[in-house]
Scaffold this motif. Structure first.
Motif, mmCIF file in Angstrom:
data_model
loop_
_atom_site.group_PDB
_atom_site.id
_atom_site.type_symbol
_atom_site.label_atom_id
_atom_site.label_comp_id
_atom_site.label_asym_id
_atom_site.label_seq_id
_atom_site.Cartn_x
_atom_site.Cartn_y
_atom_site.Cartn_z
ATOM 1 N N ALA A 23 110.605 83.160 83.740
ATOM 2 C CA ALA A 23 110.880 81.864 84.224
ATOM 3 C C ALA A 23 110.352 81.500 85.414
ATOM 4 O O ALA A 23 110.150 82.294 86.316
ATOM 5 C CB ALA A 23 112.397 81.659 84.097
ATOM 6 N N GLY A 82 111.002 84.570 88.000
ATOM 7 C CA GLY A 82 112.261 85.180 87.721
ATOM 8 C C GLY A 82 112.103 85.434 86.076
ATOM 9 O O GLY A 82 111.155 85.397 85.672
ATOM 10 N N ILE A 129 114.844 85.578 82.366
ATOM 11 C CA ILE A 129 115.844 85.444 81.941
ATOM 12 C C ILE A 129 116.184 85.857 80.641
ATOM 13 O O ILE A 129 115.251 86.090 79.870
ATOM 14 C CB ILE A 129 116.006 83.725 81.417
ATOM 15 C CG1 ILE A 129 115.827 82.651 82.829
ATOM 16 C CG2 ILE A 129 117.242 83.287 80.916
ATOM 17 C CD1 ILE A 129 115.749 81.142 82.398
ATOM 18 N N LYS A 181 115.379 85.146 76.761
ATOM 19 C CA LYS A 181 114.845 83.958 76.981
ATOM 20 C C LYS A 181 113.752 83.537 75.859
ATOM 21 O O LYS A 181 113.649 82.636 74.989
ATOM 22 C CB LYS A 181 114.393 83.370 78.263
ATOM 23 C CG LYS A 181 113.791 81.745 78.156
ATOM 24 C CD LYS A 181 113.363 81.574 79.521
ATOM 25 C CE LYS A 181 111.857 81.981 79.941
ATOM 26 N NZ LYS A 181 110.745 81.255 79.467
ATOM 27 N N ASP A 237 113.786 75.247 77.918
ATOM 28 C CA ASP A 237 112.681 75.369 78.985
ATOM 29 C C ASP A 237 112.153 73.832 79.315
ATOM 30 O O ASP A 237 111.815 73.652 80.362
ATOM 31 C CB ASP A 237 111.552 76.233 78.737
ATOM 32 C CG ASP A 237 111.763 77.888 79.151
ATOM 33 O OD1 ASP A 237 112.822 78.056 79.781
ATOM 34 O OD2 ASP A 237 110.841 78.363 79.130
ATOM 35 N N LYS A 292 117.173 75.005 81.725
ATOM 36 C CA LYS A 292 116.400 75.625 83.113
ATOM 37 C C LYS A 292 117.029 75.162 84.347
ATOM 38 O O LYS A 292 116.550 75.881 85.335
ATOM 39 C CB LYS A 292 114.957 75.639 82.656
ATOM 40 C CG LYS A 292 114.151 76.780 83.536
ATOM 41 C CD LYS A 292 112.845 76.832 83.285
ATOM 42 C CE LYS A 292 111.862 75.528 83.922
ATOM 43 N NZ LYS A 292 110.412 75.973 83.636
ATOM 44 N N ARG A 334 119.665 75.420 85.239
ATOM 45 C CA ARG A 334 120.679 76.399 85.637
ATOM 46 C C ARG A 334 119.670 77.725 86.331
ATOM 47 O O ARG A 334 120.247 78.189 87.418
ATOM 48 C CB ARG A 334 121.345 77.163 84.639
ATOM 49 C CG ARG A 334 121.926 76.278 83.727
ATOM 50 C CD ARG A 334 123.487 77.196 83.110
ATOM 51 N NE ARG A 334 124.340 77.580 83.910
ATOM 52 C CZ ARG A 334 125.224 76.902 84.482
ATOM 53 N NH1 ARG A 334 125.427 75.608 84.126
ATOM 54 N NH2 ARG A 334 126.113 77.517 85.390
ATOM 55 N N PHE A 335 118.429 77.756 86.168
ATOM 56 C CA PHE A 335 117.588 78.663 86.886
ATOM 57 C C PHE A 335 117.177 78.109 88.003
ATOM 58 O O PHE A 335 117.229 78.584 89.285
ATOM 59 C CB PHE A 335 116.627 79.284 85.992
ATOM 60 C CG PHE A 335 115.470 79.843 86.790
ATOM 61 C CD1 PHE A 335 115.467 81.121 87.124
ATOM 62 C CD2 PHE A 335 114.139 79.373 87.071
ATOM 63 C CE1 PHE A 335 114.593 81.887 87.692
ATOM 64 C CE2 PHE A 335 113.268 80.020 87.660
ATOM 65 C CZ PHE A 335 113.479 81.192 88.075
ATOM 66 N N ARG A 336 116.593 76.673 88.036
ATOM 67 C CA ARG A 336 116.113 75.976 89.096
ATOM 68 C C ARG A 336 117.135 75.897 90.311
ATOM 69 O O ARG A 336 116.947 75.893 91.500
ATOM 70 C CB ARG A 336 115.724 74.649 88.809
ATOM 71 C CG ARG A 336 114.574 74.460 87.981
ATOM 72 C CD ARG A 336 114.134 72.974 87.692
ATOM 73 N NE ARG A 336 113.176 72.914 86.557
ATOM 74 C CZ ARG A 336 113.389 72.578 85.341
ATOM 75 N NH1 ARG A 336 114.483 72.329 85.056
ATOM 76 N NH2 ARG A 336 112.492 72.562 84.389
ATOM 77 N N ASP A 382 120.097 77.772 90.896
ATOM 78 C CA ASP A 382 120.843 78.826 91.080
ATOM 79 C C ASP A 382 122.343 78.601 90.630
ATOM 80 O O ASP A 382 123.040 79.153 91.261
ATOM 81 C CB ASP A 382 120.653 79.283 92.505
ATOM 82 C CG ASP A 382 119.268 79.679 92.918
ATOM 83 O OD1 ASP A 382 118.681 80.390 92.082
ATOM 84 O OD2 ASP A 382 118.918 79.302 93.867
ATOM 85 N N VAL A 437 122.507 81.703 83.347
ATOM 86 C CA VAL A 437 121.180 81.022 82.840
ATOM 87 C C VAL A 437 121.080 81.497 81.231
ATOM 88 O O VAL A 437 121.273 80.593 80.554
ATOM 89 C CB VAL A 437 120.253 81.440 83.476
ATOM 90 C CG1 VAL A 437 118.878 80.510 82.971
ATOM 91 C CG2 VAL A 437 120.187 81.118 85.001
#
Length: 247
Positions: A37, A46, A48, A51, A202, A221, A223-225, A227, A231
């Motif tokens: 990701a 990172g 996931i 994913k 994504d 995504k 949730r990843f961007r 934090d 995710v």
């Protein structure tokens, strides 16, 4: 480690989320979906969990839905949890972004409040160039750069609007709000314009329609961007809802 069917194949290209392999047929390729990701033009990196498999399944089902509605894609068949055979295409060097609700860069660049539903969906073009930060382009700039023709831009816009209509209605049945999404297109050896790349958490902003909390509603995504945690659970929830509508 990739799946056995591509382990010994020639790698043609590795991107942020997928690897492209050659096959015995020069007009057919294999796309392998990774767990990697990235965000902010790969400044944040990172993984996931699972994913790649989730995005492969989501793309497979959504491409099938779009094919039924007359949108041609590069997908030939999905051969494993993470792999699909696709037609080789020459990618149009533009990302086509469709926006239904204000979020992300639209809010930052215009001051429109997050969550504002747009009266008409926006179709925007971004130059596929990491070194330049994938800038937003006007039609005049696209013409000046000779990236593609006005007729092709009209085709991209029409197809993007069709995809938006189909997916907005489908995701609504899944209890998901389709906020915005990115598409890529390419032409095959016959010059036919095909939807390519992927449609997944994504490449889409997806909100749980029943959740009012700005952070808890995010299923993509972001949730990843941002934090936000959980995710993989957000991605899995999208797939589960899609499968429940298609069963």
């Amino acid at each position: 480690m990739t799946d056995s069917s591509v382990r010994n194949a020639q790698k043609l290209y590795e991107g942020k989320a997928k690897i492209i392999y050659a096959t015995d047929d020069p007009e057919i390729l294999v796309t392998y979906f990774k767990d990697d990701a990235t965000a902010f033009n790969a400044q944040k990196k990172g993984q996931i969990a699972n994913k790649g498999a989730i995005n492969c399944k989501v793309t497979t089902h959504l491409y099938g839905l779009l094919t039924e509605k007359g949108v041609e894609t590069h997908l030939i068949e999905t051969t494993s949890d993470r792999e699909m055979r696709v037609k080789r295409v020459d990618i149009v060097p533009l990302e086509v972004v469709v926006r239904n609700i204000a979020a992300g860069s639209l809010c930052k660049q215009t001051g429109i409040a997050l969550g504002t539903r747009l009266e008409e969906s926006l179709v925007e073009f971004y130059y596929k160039n990491d070194d330049l930060g994938d800038p937003l382009l006007t039609r005049d700039r696209i013409a000046a750069m000779k990236l593609t023709s006005p007729d092709m831009l009209d085709q991209l816009t029409e197809k993007a609007q069709t995809v938006n209509a189909v997916l907005t209605e489908f995701f609504a049945r899944c209890g998901i709000t389709l906020v915005d999404f990115k598409l890529e297109f390419g032409t095959d050896k016959d010059g036919t314009l095909l939807l390519a790349d992927e449609i997944s958490p994504d490449t889409c902003r997806l909100w749980n329609a029943a959740e009012p909390d700005e952070k808890k509603r995010v299923m993509d995504k972001d949730r990843f961007r941002q934090d936000l945690g959980d995710v993989a659970a957000g991605y899995q929830a999208v797939l589960d809802r899609i499968l429940s509508q298609m069963s």
